[in-house]
Design an enzyme around this catalytic site. Structure first.
Site, PDB file in Angstrom:
ATOM      1  N   HIS A  67      71.530  51.504  51.625  1.00 42.65           N
ATOM      2  CA  HIS A  67      70.576  50.894  50.807  1.00 42.65           C
ATOM      3  C   HIS A  67      70.129  51.614  49.660  1.00 42.65           C
ATOM      4  O   HIS A  67      70.082  51.125  48.549  1.00 42.65           O
ATOM      5  CB  HIS A  67      69.031  50.836  51.929  1.00 42.65           C
ATOM      6  CG  HIS A  67      67.948  50.255  51.258  1.00 42.65           C
ATOM      7  ND1 HIS A  67      67.812  48.899  51.294  1.00 42.65           N
ATOM      8  CD2 HIS A  67      67.234  50.863  50.241  1.00 42.65           C
ATOM      9  CE1 HIS A  67      66.463  48.710  50.810  1.00 42.65           C
ATOM     10  NE2 HIS A  67      66.110  49.929  49.999  1.00 42.65           N
ATOM     11  N   GLU A  68      70.116  53.072  49.681  1.00 41.37           N
ATOM     12  CA  GLU A  68      69.594  53.830  48.679  1.00 41.37           C
ATOM     13  C   GLU A  68      70.752  53.723  47.662  1.00 41.37           C
ATOM     14  O   GLU A  68      70.493  53.856  46.303  1.00 41.37           O
ATOM     15  CB  GLU A  68      69.210  55.300  48.994  1.00 41.37           C
ATOM     16  CG  GLU A  68      67.847  55.085  49.898  1.00 41.37           C
ATOM     17  CD  GLU A  68      66.862  54.390  49.389  1.00 41.37           C
ATOM     18  OE1 GLU A  68      66.541  54.471  48.250  1.00 41.37           O
ATOM     19  OE2 GLU A  68      66.009  53.888  50.390  1.00 41.37           O
TER      20      GLU A  68
ATOM     21  N   HIS B  65      70.841  50.753  45.392  1.00 41.18           N
ATOM     22  CA  HIS B  65      69.886  50.996  44.338  1.00 41.18           C
ATOM     23  C   HIS B  65      70.755  51.664  43.099  1.00 41.18           C
ATOM     24  O   HIS B  65      70.509  51.292  41.851  1.00 41.18           O
ATOM     25  CB  HIS B  65      68.601  51.749  44.645  1.00 41.18           C
ATOM     26  CG  HIS B  65      67.574  50.957  45.163  1.00 41.18           C
ATOM     27  ND1 HIS B  65      67.050  49.919  44.736  1.00 41.18           N
ATOM     28  CD2 HIS B  65      67.292  51.041  46.335  1.00 41.18           C
ATOM     29  CE1 HIS B  65      66.210  49.592  45.636  1.00 41.18           C
ATOM     30  NE2 HIS B  65      66.211  50.216  46.895  1.00 41.18           N
TER      31      HIS B  65
ATOM     32  N   GLN C 129      64.393  53.630  40.901  1.00 40.64           N
ATOM     33  CA  GLN C 129      63.261  53.138  41.232  1.00 40.64           C
ATOM     34  C   GLN C 129      62.015  53.589  40.712  1.00 40.64           C
ATOM     35  O   GLN C 129      60.924  53.187  40.804  1.00 40.64           O
ATOM     36  CB  GLN C 129      63.083  53.101  42.959  1.00 40.64           C
ATOM     37  CG  GLN C 129      64.036  52.193  43.482  1.00 40.64           C
ATOM     38  CD  GLN C 129      63.705  52.332  45.015  1.00 40.64           C
ATOM     39  OE1 GLN C 129      64.466  53.270  45.645  1.00 40.64           O
ATOM     40  NE2 GLN C 129      63.198  51.471  45.596  1.00 40.64           N
TER      41      GLN C 129
ATOM     42  N   CYS D  67      62.134  47.232  51.410  1.00 44.13           N
ATOM     43  CA  CYS D  67      62.326  48.091  50.341  1.00 44.13           C
ATOM     44  C   CYS D  67      61.150  48.265  49.598  1.00 44.13           C
ATOM     45  O   CYS D  67      60.272  47.382  49.410  1.00 44.13           O
ATOM     46  CB  CYS D  67      63.327  47.326  49.250  1.00 44.13           C
ATOM     47  SG  CYS D  67      63.599  48.026  47.677  1.00 44.13           S
ATOM     48  N   LEU D  68      60.863  49.456  48.934  1.00 49.42           N
ATOM     49  CA  LEU D  68      59.720  49.996  48.294  1.00 49.42           C
ATOM     50  C   LEU D  68      59.674  48.768  46.981  1.00 49.42           C
ATOM     51  O   LEU D  68      58.687  48.909  46.335  1.00 49.42           O
ATOM     52  CB  LEU D  68      59.595  51.263  48.168  1.00 49.42           C
ATOM     53  CG  LEU D  68      59.367  51.943  49.157  1.00 49.42           C
ATOM     54  CD1 LEU D  68      59.590  53.614  48.802  1.00 49.42           C
ATOM     55  CD2 LEU D  68      58.026  51.877  49.959  1.00 49.42           C
TER      56      LEU D  68
ATOM     57  N   GLY E 134      63.450  56.448  51.949  1.00 43.78           N
ATOM     58  CA  GLY E 134      64.220  56.831  50.817  1.00 43.78           C
ATOM     59  C   GLY E 134      64.032  56.420  49.459  1.00 43.78           C
ATOM     60  O   GLY E 134      63.040  55.242  49.459  1.00 43.78           O
TER      61      GLY E 134
END
Length: 189
Positions: A143-144, A147, A54, A102-103, A49
């Site tokens: 998680h998303e 953000h 981000q 996480c990216l 995701g």
């Protein structure tokens, strides 16, 4: 295809709360470009995701997709989902500890997530969706959406469980995959 830079922990955009997208702006060229860029960037990075902040955008938009993802072989499939202004509702007290990556953060760590969620969002056409998410899919949604509120896994993770990706692969991956596979079987995902 436009692959954007994924911002790293420390960038102020990751700590800002994203703004709701007005329904009348969903079909705008700008919003549709952000969505396309999110999809291209997420797929290029093998993410499960990606949230708009981000990539430095201020809109409440996330994209989620899991399809034979090499970074997350234990995650159940999730079809490509574009979620504008997502809202989550915890449905009960059941939780699970997920070792998340996480990216935007070069670390992984154990995060407690709700197992059962109600999810409401608008898709890229402005159509409203109401669904439920369970297990690791519910964890991905949380998680998303974190953000979008400026929250990173380092805010939620047990600090004693933080590790780099390499150290996770070396020392923790097998035990985590064994545990999370049993969990997936229990919740039916």
């Amino acid at each position: 295809m436009t692959v954007r830079e994924i911002l790293s922990i420390g960038h102020p955009a990751l700590r800002a709360r994203a703004a709701a997208v007005p329904r009348c702006k969903i079909d705008s060229e700008r919003t549709q470009r952000i969505i396309d860029d999110l999809i291209d960037t997420m797929r290029h990075a093998n993410g499960a995701g990606l949230a708009a902040n981000q990539i430095g955008e201020t809109d409440r938009i996330v994209v989620i997709e899991v399809n034979d993802n090499p970074r997350y072989p234990y995650k159940p499939p999730i079809p490509l989902t574009v979620a504008i202004n997502p809202e989550l509702e915890v449905l009960d007290d059941e939780t699970v500890v997920i070792n998340e990556g996480c990216l935007s953060v070069p670390l992984r760590g154990d995060v407690v997530r709700s197992v059962n969620l109600g999810v409401r969002y608008l898709d890229r056409d402005g159509t409203e969706h109401c669904t439920t998410a369970r297990g690791l899919t519910a964890g991905t949604w949380q998680h998303e959406c974190d953000h979008l509120d400026g929250v990173l896994i380092t805010d939620r993770a047990d600090p004693s469980t933080l590790s780099t990706w390499d150290e996770f692969q070396r020392h923790h991956r097998d035990a985590f995959i064994e545990r999370i596979t049993r969990f997936n079987q229990q919740v039916g995902t």
